[in-house]
Design an enzyme around this catalytic site. Structure first.
Site, PDB file in Angstrom:
ATOM      1  CG  HIS A 124      -0.176   0.315   2.485  1.00  0.00           C
ATOM      2  ND1 HIS A 124       0.624  -0.793   3.255  1.00  0.00           N
ATOM      3  CD2 HIS A 124       0.030   1.240   3.297  1.00  0.00           C
ATOM      4  CE1 HIS A 124       1.068  -0.219   4.197  1.00  0.00           C
ATOM      5  NE2 HIS A 124       0.838   1.197   4.296  1.00  0.00           N
ATOM      6  CG  HIS A 161       0.286   5.716   3.246  1.00  0.00           C
ATOM      7  ND1 HIS A 161      -1.121   5.438   3.304  1.00  0.00           N
ATOM      8  CD2 HIS A 161       0.615   4.766   4.392  1.00  0.00           C
ATOM      9  CE1 HIS A 161      -1.576   4.477   4.261  1.00  0.00           C
ATOM     10  NE2 HIS A 161      -0.370   4.332   4.631  1.00  0.00           N
TER      11      HIS A 161
END
Length: 160
Positions: A67, A82
Protein backbone atom coordinates in the site's frame (compact mmCIF):
# COMPACT_ATOMS: atom_id res chain seq x y z
CA UNK A 1 21.68 38.70 -14.01
CA UNK A 2 23.63 35.95 -15.83
CA UNK A 3 25.00 34.56 -12.56
CA UNK A 4 21.48 33.55 -11.53
CA UNK A 5 20.85 31.88 -14.89
CA UNK A 6 23.91 29.64 -14.67
CA UNK A 7 24.04 29.10 -10.92
CA UNK A 8 23.45 25.46 -10.04
CA UNK A 9 20.37 25.12 -7.87
CA UNK A 10 20.46 23.20 -4.59
CA UNK A 11 16.72 22.75 -4.77
CA UNK A 12 15.20 19.28 -4.82
CA UNK A 13 12.01 19.04 -6.84
CA UNK A 14 9.46 16.36 -6.11
CA UNK A 15 7.07 15.66 -8.95
CA UNK A 16 3.53 14.35 -8.62
CA UNK A 17 3.60 10.54 -8.45
CA UNK A 18 -0.02 10.26 -9.58
CA UNK A 19 -2.61 12.26 -11.55
CA UNK A 20 -5.22 13.95 -9.40
CA UNK A 21 -6.41 16.78 -7.20
CA UNK A 22 -3.90 18.34 -4.80
CA UNK A 23 -4.90 18.61 -1.14
CA UNK A 24 -3.05 20.24 1.75
CA UNK A 25 -1.72 17.60 4.14
CA UNK A 26 -3.64 19.26 6.99
CA UNK A 27 -6.89 18.30 5.24
CA UNK A 28 -6.15 14.54 5.10
CA UNK A 29 -8.79 12.83 7.29
CA UNK A 30 -6.19 10.96 9.37
CA UNK A 31 -4.32 12.64 12.25
CA UNK A 32 -1.07 10.76 11.56
CA UNK A 33 -0.84 12.65 8.28
CA UNK A 34 -2.79 15.86 8.98
CA UNK A 35 -0.80 16.57 12.15
CA UNK A 36 2.43 15.84 10.24
CA UNK A 37 3.50 13.12 12.67
CA UNK A 38 5.37 11.39 9.84
CA UNK A 39 6.68 14.61 8.28
CA UNK A 40 5.87 17.41 5.87
CA UNK A 41 4.06 16.70 2.65
CA UNK A 42 1.05 17.05 0.43
CA UNK A 43 -1.74 14.70 -0.65
CA UNK A 44 -3.37 13.88 -3.95
CA UNK A 45 -6.84 12.47 -4.59
CA UNK A 46 -5.97 10.14 -7.48
CA UNK A 47 -7.78 10.12 -10.83
CA UNK A 48 -6.16 6.87 -11.92
CA UNK A 49 -4.13 4.06 -10.39
CA UNK A 50 -0.73 4.61 -12.00
CA UNK A 51 1.88 5.58 -9.41
CA UNK A 52 5.26 6.71 -10.75
CA UNK A 53 8.51 7.81 -9.17
CA UNK A 54 8.44 11.49 -8.16
CA UNK A 55 12.27 11.68 -7.93
CA UNK A 56 15.50 10.11 -9.11
CA UNK A 57 16.64 7.78 -6.39
CA UNK A 58 16.29 4.33 -4.89
CA UNK A 59 13.40 2.19 -3.63
CA UNK A 60 14.11 1.61 0.07
CA UNK A 61 10.83 0.17 1.34
CA UNK A 62 7.86 -1.78 0.03
CA UNK A 63 5.70 -3.22 2.81
CA UNK A 64 4.23 -6.71 2.33
CA UNK A 65 0.83 -5.01 2.09
CA UNK A 66 2.01 -3.09 -1.03
CA UNK A 67 0.00 0.00 0.00
CA UNK A 68 3.03 2.28 0.18
CA UNK A 69 6.48 2.79 -1.28
CA UNK A 70 9.47 4.42 0.42
CA UNK A 71 12.05 6.17 -1.74
CA UNK A 72 15.42 7.75 -1.04
CA UNK A 73 16.05 10.61 -3.47
CA UNK A 74 19.57 11.16 -4.79
CA UNK A 75 19.92 14.19 -2.48
CA UNK A 76 19.01 12.20 0.67
CA UNK A 77 15.35 13.20 0.89
CA UNK A 78 13.20 10.30 2.16
CA UNK A 79 9.78 10.12 0.51
CA UNK A 80 6.82 7.93 1.40
CA UNK A 81 3.95 7.50 -1.05
CA UNK A 82 1.05 6.10 0.99
CA UNK A 83 -1.85 5.07 -1.28
CA UNK A 84 -5.17 5.58 0.47
CA UNK A 85 -6.08 5.52 4.14
CA UNK A 86 -6.36 2.31 6.13
CA UNK A 87 -5.16 0.39 3.10
CA UNK A 88 -2.75 -1.70 5.16
CA UNK A 89 -5.77 -3.86 6.06
CA UNK A 90 -6.24 -4.81 2.39
CA UNK A 91 -3.20 -7.11 2.70
CA UNK A 92 -1.95 -6.27 -0.79
CA UNK A 93 -5.27 -6.71 -2.61
CA UNK A 94 -5.72 -4.02 -5.26
CA UNK A 95 -1.99 -3.28 -5.54
CA UNK A 96 0.54 -4.47 -8.12
CA UNK A 97 4.14 -3.45 -7.39
CA UNK A 98 6.35 -2.82 -10.43
CA UNK A 99 9.70 -2.35 -8.65
CA UNK A 100 11.74 -4.07 -5.95
CA UNK A 101 13.48 -2.80 -2.84
CA UNK A 102 16.96 -1.67 -3.87
CA UNK A 103 15.98 -0.68 -7.42
CA UNK A 104 17.27 2.61 -8.79
CA UNK A 105 14.42 4.71 -10.21
CA UNK A 106 14.05 7.82 -12.34
CA UNK A 107 11.28 10.43 -12.38
CA UNK A 108 8.32 8.99 -14.25
CA UNK A 109 9.25 5.33 -13.81
CA UNK A 110 6.23 3.15 -12.90
CA UNK A 111 6.22 2.03 -9.25
CA UNK A 112 2.76 0.69 -8.56
CA UNK A 113 -0.56 -0.08 -10.23
CA UNK A 114 -3.57 0.51 -8.00
CA UNK A 115 -7.12 -0.71 -8.56
CA UNK A 116 -8.85 2.49 -7.41
CA UNK A 117 -12.33 0.97 -7.63
CA UNK A 118 -11.26 -1.80 -5.24
CA UNK A 119 -9.63 0.71 -2.87
CA UNK A 120 -12.75 2.93 -2.91
CA UNK A 121 -14.89 -0.06 -1.88
CA UNK A 122 -12.61 -1.56 0.75
CA UNK A 123 -10.54 1.24 2.32
CA UNK A 124 -11.38 4.39 4.29
CA UNK A 125 -10.28 6.77 1.50
CA UNK A 126 -8.26 6.88 -1.73
CA UNK A 127 -6.45 10.11 -0.80
CA UNK A 128 -2.71 9.55 -1.22
CA UNK A 129 -0.28 11.39 1.09
CA UNK A 130 3.23 12.06 -0.20
CA UNK A 131 5.39 12.55 2.89
CA UNK A 132 8.99 13.66 3.39
CA UNK A 133 9.70 11.36 6.31
CA UNK A 134 13.02 13.00 7.21
CA UNK A 135 11.69 16.58 6.90
CA UNK A 136 12.43 17.37 10.56
CA UNK A 137 16.11 16.40 10.16
CA UNK A 138 16.62 18.24 6.86
CA UNK A 139 16.33 21.75 8.32
CA UNK A 140 15.19 23.06 4.95
CA UNK A 141 12.28 25.11 3.65
CA UNK A 142 9.46 23.32 1.83
CA UNK A 143 7.31 24.98 -0.83
CA UNK A 144 4.13 23.21 -1.93
CA UNK A 145 2.40 23.63 -5.26
CA UNK A 146 -0.44 26.10 -5.57
CA UNK A 147 -1.82 24.14 -8.55
CA UNK A 148 -5.27 22.61 -8.00
CA UNK A 149 -4.43 19.46 -9.95
CA UNK A 150 -1.31 17.44 -10.65
CA UNK A 151 -0.12 15.59 -13.71
CA UNK A 152 2.12 12.66 -12.80
CA UNK A 153 5.78 13.28 -13.63
CA UNK A 154 5.12 16.86 -14.77
CA UNK A 155 3.71 18.91 -11.87
CA UNK A 156 6.25 19.88 -9.23
CA UNK A 157 4.34 19.34 -5.96
CA UNK A 158 7.17 20.05 -3.47
CA UNK A 159 10.32 22.13 -3.78
CA UNK A 160 12.95 21.81 -1.05
Amino acid sequence: MFKKMFKKSNEQQIFAPINGKNVALEKVPDPVFSQKMMGEGIAIIPQDGNVISPVNGKVVQIPETKHAIGLLADDGTEILIHVGLETVGLKGEGFKVQVNTGDTVKVGQPLLEVDLDYIKLHAADIITPIIITNSKELDKHFTFTKEANSKAGETIIITI
